[in-house]
Scaffold this active site. Structure first.
Site, mmCIF file in Angstrom:
data_model
loop_
_atom_site.group_PDB
_atom_site.id
_atom_site.type_symbol
_atom_site.label_atom_id
_atom_site.label_comp_id
_atom_site.label_asym_id
_atom_site.label_seq_id
_atom_site.Cartn_x
_atom_site.Cartn_y
_atom_site.Cartn_z
ATOM 1 N N GLY A 310 36.631 76.507 11.873
ATOM 2 C CA GLY A 310 36.174 76.742 10.509
ATOM 3 C C GLY A 310 35.849 78.213 10.300
ATOM 4 N N GLU A 311 34.893 78.484 9.435
ATOM 5 C CA GLU A 311 34.428 79.829 9.112
ATOM 6 C C GLU A 311 35.409 80.623 8.266
ATOM 7 O OE1 GLU A 311 33.350 82.000 12.643
ATOM 8 O OE2 GLU A 311 31.917 80.473 13.314
#
Length: 343
Positions: A310-311
């Protein structure tokens, strides 16, 4: 703000798409030799309404963060306070996404739209409600989060960004993502639920059961994106959906990251179907729901590396690929101009 953005979202410009497709045939390369990059460049021409479309620079990544009431149901082993701790890490430049953004030359904007602790000008509320017990959000809260995403997209576009990238942070946020994907695609919870940050078989079974029970309890309406977000979504999911709508309203492409962005894209497209034209699937997340969501949207990911962080990391890795597709239309010579013989 939401209605204004929706009014500006338009279908692809078929003339610009045709011009791009014709130009691809004139460039010094065998037709189709760039594979998926050629239709991508043509679609981005159609989005921009001109051929060639603008180069994908500067690039801007927005990380939308929120916490989740469903965390109380034991769907992840990670403590909820990690969300706020990671926001501090993003701010200090110490996360993987920061390293990738520096490599890609992309700016990073962190938006606290729903973290349980701390203060933020963009915070709609401190985390969602536990959707196993009650709807996660009200419609008004969803609209506020959507409009936050639209506003951030406008801010970055006004600052010169020519491509937007999605990022997210929120402990337990793969649970609402799976619920959103199941609701929008009609697939069962067991088909779309994954291990998130790495859970064991017992917790995966529990997580799946929690999602299935919540969907049965709330019966979200897949034709109403706001309803689905309100019943089983997250604040970062809603904000990313708004960010996609904001990019589409400006005819700016939005490179999606992983399963959180894919679930948000389903919501955005339920609200405004033509918004799908602005979406570029950055990568294929290891989460099973991501592949199902992208297939439902008709998007093929540019990168498949088994990522599940993610991120915004997968979107950043895909950025130079998408940017290269557009640059071809700007810089590659034609057979005639280069004096190269055709077959």
């Amino acid at each position: 703000m939401l209605m204004s953005a929706l009014e500006r979202i338009r279908p692809l410009d078929v003339v610009a798409v045709a011009e791009a497709e014709e130009r691809q045939l004139l460039l010094t390369k065998p037709p189709g030799s760039l594979g998926a990059l050629e239709p991508l460049a043509s679609r981005l021409a159609g989005l921009a309404g001109t051929c060639p479309p603008p180069l994908l620079e500067p690039a801007a990544l927005a990380i939308f963060a929120g916490d989740h009431g469903i965390h109380a149901q034991g769907v992840t082993p990670w403590p909820q306070e990690v969300t706020a701790q990671m926001l501090a890490n993003f701010g200090a430049g110490g996360a993987v996404v920061n390293a990738f953004a520096r490599q890609a030359g992309a700016s990073v904007t962190v938006v606290d739209v729903g973290v349980a602790s701390g203060e933020s000008e963009h915070k709609v509320r401190p985390g969602t409600r536990d959707f196993s017990q009650e709807p996660a959000l009200t419609r008004a809260e969803v609209i506020a989060a959507l409009e936050t995403g639209i506003a951030i997209a406008a801010q970055l576009a006004d600052g010169g960004a020519r491509v937007l990238l999605t990022g997210d942070m929120g402990i337990a946020n793969t649970t609402p993502a799976a619920a959103l994907i199941a609701a929008f695609t009609g697939r069962p919870a067991e088909a779309v639920t994954g291990r998130g940050t790495g859970i064991d078989d017992e917790m995966l079974d529990h997580k799946t059961a929690v999602i299935a029970a919540a969907l049965a309890k709330h019966s979200p309406d897949p034709s109403d994106g706001i309803d689905v977000l309100a019943k089983v979504g997250g604040l970062e999911h809603a904000a990313i959906a708004g960010y996609i709508l904001g990019g589409a309203s400006r005819q700016i492409p939005v490179i999606l990251d992983g399963v959180i962005a894919a679930s948000a894209a389903l919501a955005a497209v339920a609200i405004a179907p033509a918004a799908v034209h602005a979406c570029v699937a950055g990568h294929r997340s290891a989460e099973p729901g991501a592949t199902i969501a992208l297939a439902h949207l008709g998007l093929e990911p540019l990168v498949d590396l088994g990522l599940r962080l993610g991120e915004g990391t997968g979107a950043l890795l895909a950025l130079p690929i998408a940017a290269s597709a557009v640059r071809v239309l700007h810089e590659v010579a034609t057979f005639d101009s280069a004096g190269v013989s055709e077959k």
